[in-house]
Scaffold this motif. Structure first.
Motif, mmCIF file in Angstrom:
data_model
loop_
_atom_site.group_PDB
_atom_site.id
_atom_site.type_symbol
_atom_site.label_atom_id
_atom_site.label_comp_id
_atom_site.label_asym_id
_atom_site.label_seq_id
_atom_site.Cartn_x
_atom_site.Cartn_y
_atom_site.Cartn_z
ATOM 1 N N ALA A 119 0.831 -1.204 0.000
ATOM 2 C CA ALA A 119 0.000 0.000 0.000
ATOM 3 C C ALA A 119 0.865 1.253 0.000
ATOM 4 C CB ALA A 119 -0.940 -0.009 1.202
ATOM 5 N N ALA A 120 1.922 1.249 0.813
ATOM 6 C CA ALA A 120 2.812 2.408 0.863
ATOM 7 C C ALA A 120 3.554 2.584 -0.458
ATOM 8 C CB ALA A 120 3.796 2.253 2.019
ATOM 9 N N TYR A 121 4.005 1.502 -1.051
ATOM 10 C CA TYR A 121 4.762 1.594 -2.301
ATOM 11 C C TYR A 121 3.904 2.178 -3.415
ATOM 12 C CZ TYR A 121 7.607 0.207 -6.297
ATOM 13 O OH TYR A 121 8.355 0.216 -7.459
ATOM 14 N N TYR A 122 2.645 1.761 -3.502
ATOM 15 C CA TYR A 122 1.764 2.220 -4.577
ATOM 16 C C TYR A 122 0.906 3.414 -4.166
ATOM 17 C CZ TYR A 122 2.902 -1.955 -7.327
ATOM 18 O OH TYR A 122 3.556 -2.906 -8.069
ATOM 19 N N ASN A 123 1.119 3.923 -2.946
ATOM 20 C CA ASN A 123 0.363 5.080 -2.456
ATOM 21 C C ASN A 123 -1.144 4.801 -2.472
ATOM 22 O OD1 ASN A 123 0.090 7.655 -1.348
ATOM 23 N ND2 ASN A 123 -0.050 8.649 -3.348
ATOM 24 N N LEU A 124 -1.511 3.658 -1.922
ATOM 25 C CA LEU A 124 -2.901 3.240 -1.838
ATOM 26 C C LEU A 124 -3.291 3.048 -0.379
ATOM 27 C CD1 LEU A 124 -2.875 0.478 -4.618
ATOM 28 C CD2 LEU A 124 -3.797 2.797 -4.854
ATOM 29 N N SER A 125 -4.579 2.990 -0.101
ATOM 30 C CA SER A 125 -5.023 2.594 1.227
ATOM 31 C C SER A 125 -4.844 1.082 1.368
ATOM 32 C CB SER A 125 -6.493 2.960 1.420
ATOM 33 O OG SER A 125 -7.314 2.131 0.609
ATOM 34 N N PRO A 126 -4.753 0.570 2.589
ATOM 35 C CA PRO A 126 -4.577 -0.879 2.754
ATOM 36 C C PRO A 126 -5.695 -1.695 2.111
ATOM 37 C CG PRO A 126 -4.086 0.249 4.802
ATOM 38 C CD PRO A 126 -4.652 1.287 3.882
ATOM 39 N N ALA A 127 -6.940 -1.237 2.228
ATOM 40 C CA ALA A 127 -8.052 -2.003 1.662
ATOM 41 C C ALA A 127 -7.973 -2.042 0.140
ATOM 42 C CB ALA A 127 -9.384 -1.401 2.108
ATOM 43 N N THR A 128 -7.648 -0.902 -0.473
ATOM 44 C CA THR A 128 -7.533 -0.878 -1.936
ATOM 45 C C THR A 128 -6.362 -1.731 -2.405
ATOM 46 O OG1 THR A 128 -8.493 1.342 -1.991
ATOM 47 C CG2 THR A 128 -7.255 0.628 -3.931
ATOM 48 N N ALA A 129 -5.235 -1.642 -1.694
ATOM 49 C CA ALA A 129 -4.068 -2.436 -2.074
ATOM 50 C C ALA A 129 -4.383 -3.922 -2.004
ATOM 51 C CB ALA A 129 -2.893 -2.090 -1.164
ATOM 52 N N LEU A 130 -5.071 -4.365 -0.947
ATOM 53 C CA LEU A 130 -5.387 -5.781 -0.809
ATOM 54 C C LEU A 130 -6.383 -6.224 -1.880
ATOM 55 C CD1 LEU A 130 -5.060 -8.433 0.712
ATOM 56 C CD2 LEU A 130 -6.865 -7.695 2.274
ATOM 57 N N ALA A 131 -7.388 -5.382 -2.169
ATOM 58 C CA ALA A 131 -8.382 -5.744 -3.180
ATOM 59 C C ALA A 131 -7.729 -5.876 -4.560
ATOM 60 C CB ALA A 131 -9.494 -4.708 -3.211
ATOM 61 N N ARG A 132 -6.838 -4.953 -4.899
ATOM 62 C CA ARG A 132 -6.184 -5.034 -6.212
ATOM 63 C C ARG A 132 -5.163 -6.167 -6.253
ATOM 64 N NH1 ARG A 132 -5.438 1.402 -7.932
ATOM 65 N NH2 ARG A 132 -7.653 1.912 -7.713
ATOM 66 N N LEU A 133 -4.502 -6.436 -5.127
ATOM 67 C CA LEU A 133 -3.603 -7.587 -5.075
ATOM 68 C C LEU A 133 -4.386 -8.873 -5.280
ATOM 69 C CD1 LEU A 133 -0.723 -8.692 -4.500
ATOM 70 C CD2 LEU A 133 -1.381 -8.786 -2.082
ATOM 71 N N ALA A 134 -5.563 -8.971 -4.617
ATOM 72 C CA ALA A 134 -6.399 -10.161 -4.789
ATOM 73 C C ALA A 134 -6.883 -10.283 -6.225
ATOM 74 C CB ALA A 134 -7.580 -10.104 -3.821
ATOM 75 N N GLY A 135 -7.263 -9.160 -6.836
ATOM 76 C CA GLY A 135 -7.709 -9.209 -8.223
ATOM 77 C C GLY A 135 -6.616 -9.667 -9.164
ATOM 78 N N TRP A 136 -5.403 -9.180 -8.936
ATOM 79 C CA TRP A 136 -4.263 -9.593 -9.772
ATOM 80 C C TRP A 136 -3.941 -11.072 -9.585
ATOM 81 C CZ3 TRP A 136 0.810 -10.622 -7.657
ATOM 82 C CH2 TRP A 136 1.788 -10.871 -8.625
ATOM 83 N N LEU A 137 -3.938 -11.535 -8.322
ATOM 84 C CA LEU A 137 -3.639 -12.939 -8.057
ATOM 85 C C LEU A 137 -4.681 -13.854 -8.694
ATOM 86 C CD1 LEU A 137 -2.499 -12.633 -4.331
ATOM 87 C CD2 LEU A 137 -1.061 -13.372 -6.239
ATOM 88 N N LYS A 138 -5.936 -13.449 -8.648
ATOM 89 C CA LYS A 138 -6.972 -14.280 -9.265
ATOM 90 C C LYS A 138 -6.878 -14.235 -10.786
ATOM 91 C CE LYS A 138 -10.130 -14.362 -5.364
ATOM 92 N NZ LYS A 138 -11.519 -14.232 -4.873
ATOM 93 N N TRP A 139 -6.421 -13.114 -11.328
ATOM 94 C CA TRP A 139 -6.161 -13.058 -12.770
ATOM 95 C C TRP A 139 -5.062 -14.042 -13.153
ATOM 96 C CZ3 TRP A 139 -1.598 -10.787 -15.047
ATOM 97 C CH2 TRP A 139 -1.628 -10.737 -16.441
#
Length: 524
Positions: A119-139
């Motif tokens: 989240a810090a690296y991409y300047n995102l909130s923790p919830a957004t970072a986790l949701a996008r990480l989950a979306g990428w992993l499922k992709w």
């Protein structure tokens, strides 16, 4: 041999930066740094083949020495070429290979510290970072992505119960003889065992003088592994060997923990082994541990669809998905947001939670929300906290004198050495100690994303602390987690410390053989 690209091993001379000095002294002799030297090397000698003689009298002081995987404490993120087998098994390449195997179902668990770092690296909130990480992993092909919260909450509840059992046993032993044939709980102080670098150091260097003090409660990664390979595999109708469990963690020593024999699940007789052949044996409960840095490099190599490698998860076009519920539908309501402890340490909050639980149970005192009044002693990585307790009971020997709860948080090997000297001399005043190998705790793990240009390590840690305590993460006590209550009610014997809970959420430790003379370097 293939490795994750964050790890570079060129030859048998392994570079260790000054901030990552190895705590293993070879041949009992510490190599002194030259004045102005920028780094230090640990040299590895070739293996001596069976049936051949080594140097007369064994290795001489100052000679190159072979360091095996079992010598490495994985305490500060340095990686030596002795770890090649482990790294091959737990790499992003192996992760991708399993995703391409139709016989394997891949699932991922993400730690709060790794979530905060991304989240810090991409300047995102923790919830957004986790949701996008989950979306990428499922992709990529992952079936389920879990946040580590429920496993961490289970561990904290078990840790508090274990401490109370040991504390009460210690008070009873001070006024009466133990019951014949009764197995006494371990001694005080209880030392948290969630940090594998610290556990490895205790097993190799201090053995039976320290191991009884370690909490038997598993780390969150270890607890999650047990849940995945038993409850999740059963609910999905899968054999444990066909469910490939990946964890995303802040340090390399979690790879060592994932490889422990104690954290494995038995295969049913005749069940297929991981290679698909019938056989008997055990499978790891965490098959692959990837550090935060390894995940970042994989994101850059295989960015989300429609996103550039530079933007990665920061691109609004990155797919997003809600983290999956650990339990089947109807057993417990899924969390609709992230949860964590309020104003506790970013290494899991062990001492904070156990202290609050002990104050409630022993003194009937509900401590107010907010930071507890920790007091720094030698440095910011050695802190203590105390609370006077009333007379708790009257035994055969009469009324006991008032006592005090004294807890400590001890991070980094220099402070750990101080603590262990007190324990060995019988002068340790603490009943519970949260011990972490990395200075600054888990947010400063060796597998975290490194500081960018113009950012100091201390500045990065301060940034990660803010992200870790972001308003996205709502305060909730572990006992208020509905998934925790459901797990105890349906699978874990109804209460912390039950036989079922001990089987799934606890572990053991043992003295481990050293192949070199280990001593602790005093320059941490």
């Amino acid at each position: 041999m293939q490795f994750s690209s964050t790890i570079s091993v060129t030859d048998l001379n392994d570079y260790i930066a000054p901030s990552q000095d190895c705590v293993v002294a070879l041949n009992g002799k510490i190599k002194a740094n030259d004045v102005g030297a920028a780094a230090e090397e640990v040299q590895l000698q070739p293996r001596v083949r069976a049936g051949t003689a080594g140097p007369p009298g064994g290795p001489q002081p100052g000679d190159p020495v072979k360091v095996s995987l079992h010598d490495c404490l994985a305490c500060s993120g340095c990686i030596t070429s002795a770890e090649t087998v482990l790294l091959q098994q737990q790499s992003s390449e192996e992760f991708l290979a399993k995703l391409a195997d139709p016989r394997v179902t891949v699932v991922v668990t993400v730690s709060p510290q790794s979530r905060a770092a991304l989240a810090a690296y991409y300047n995102l909130s923790p919830a957004t970072a986790l949701a996008r990480l989950a979306g990428w992993l499922k992709w990529l092909g992952v079936r389920a992505v879990w946040d580590l919260t429920t496993a961490r909450d289970l561990v904290l509840v078990e840790e508090a119960a274990e401490f109370m059992e040991r504390f009460r046993s210690s008070r009873e032993a001070s006024t009466s003889a133990p019951s014949a044939g009764a197995a006494a709980p371990g001694p005080l102080p209880v030392m948290a065992s969630a940090c594998p670098g610290w556990v490895c150091y205790a097993e190799k260097t201090h053995g039976s003088r320290v191991l009884p003090h370690l909490s038997s409660t598993r780390s969150p990664q270890g607890a999650m592994g047990g849940l995945v390979k038993s409850l999740v595999a059963g609910a999905w109708g899968l054999a444990p060997a066909s469910l490939y469990h990946v964890s995303v963690m802040p340090c390399y020593d979690k790879k060592l923990e994932a490889s422990r024999d104690e954290l494995t699940t038995a295969l049913p007789p005749g069940a297929p082994s991981p290679d698909g052949e019938p056989g008997e044996g055990r499978v790891p409960e965490v098959d692959c541990c990837l550090t935060t840095g390894e995940v970042l490099q994989l994101l850059q190599q295989r960015p989300p669809p429609g996103c550039s490698p530079e933007a990665g998860l920061a691109d609004p076009a990155a797919p997003a998905a809600a983290p999956d519920a650990l339990l089947p539908p109807g057993v417990a309501p899924p969390d609709d947001r992230l949860f964590g402890l309020q104003a506790a340490s970013s290494s899991g909050g062990y001492a904070d939670y156990v202290f609050r639980s002990a104050a409630r149970e022993l003194a009937g005192l509900e401590l107010p929300p907010g930071p507890l009044p920790w007091k720094s002693l030698r440095n910011a990585d050695f802190q203590e906290l105390s609370l006077e307790l009333p007379d708790l009971a009257v035994g055969q020997a009469g009324s006991r004198p008032p006592a005090a709860l004294r807890f400590a948080r001890v991070y980094g090997f220099r402070n750990i050495q101080t603590l262990l000297r007190q324990v060995k001399m019988g002068r340790c005043a603490y009943q519970y100690v949260e011990v972490m190998a990395c200075p600054g705790g888990c947010l400063n793990g060796g597998g975290q994303i490194k500081p960018g240009p113009g950012v100091s390590p201390q500045q990065l840690i301060e940034q990660l602390e803010l992200v870790y305590a972001h308003s996205d993460v709502a305060a909730r006590a572990p006992t208020d987690n509905p998934a925790v209550a459901a797990l105890y009610n349906h699978w874990l014997g109804g209460r912390p410390g039950s036989a079922a809970a001990r089987q799934l959420l606890h572990t053991t430790f043992r003295e481990r053989e050293k192949t070199v003379t280990a001593a602790v370097v005093a320059n941490w």
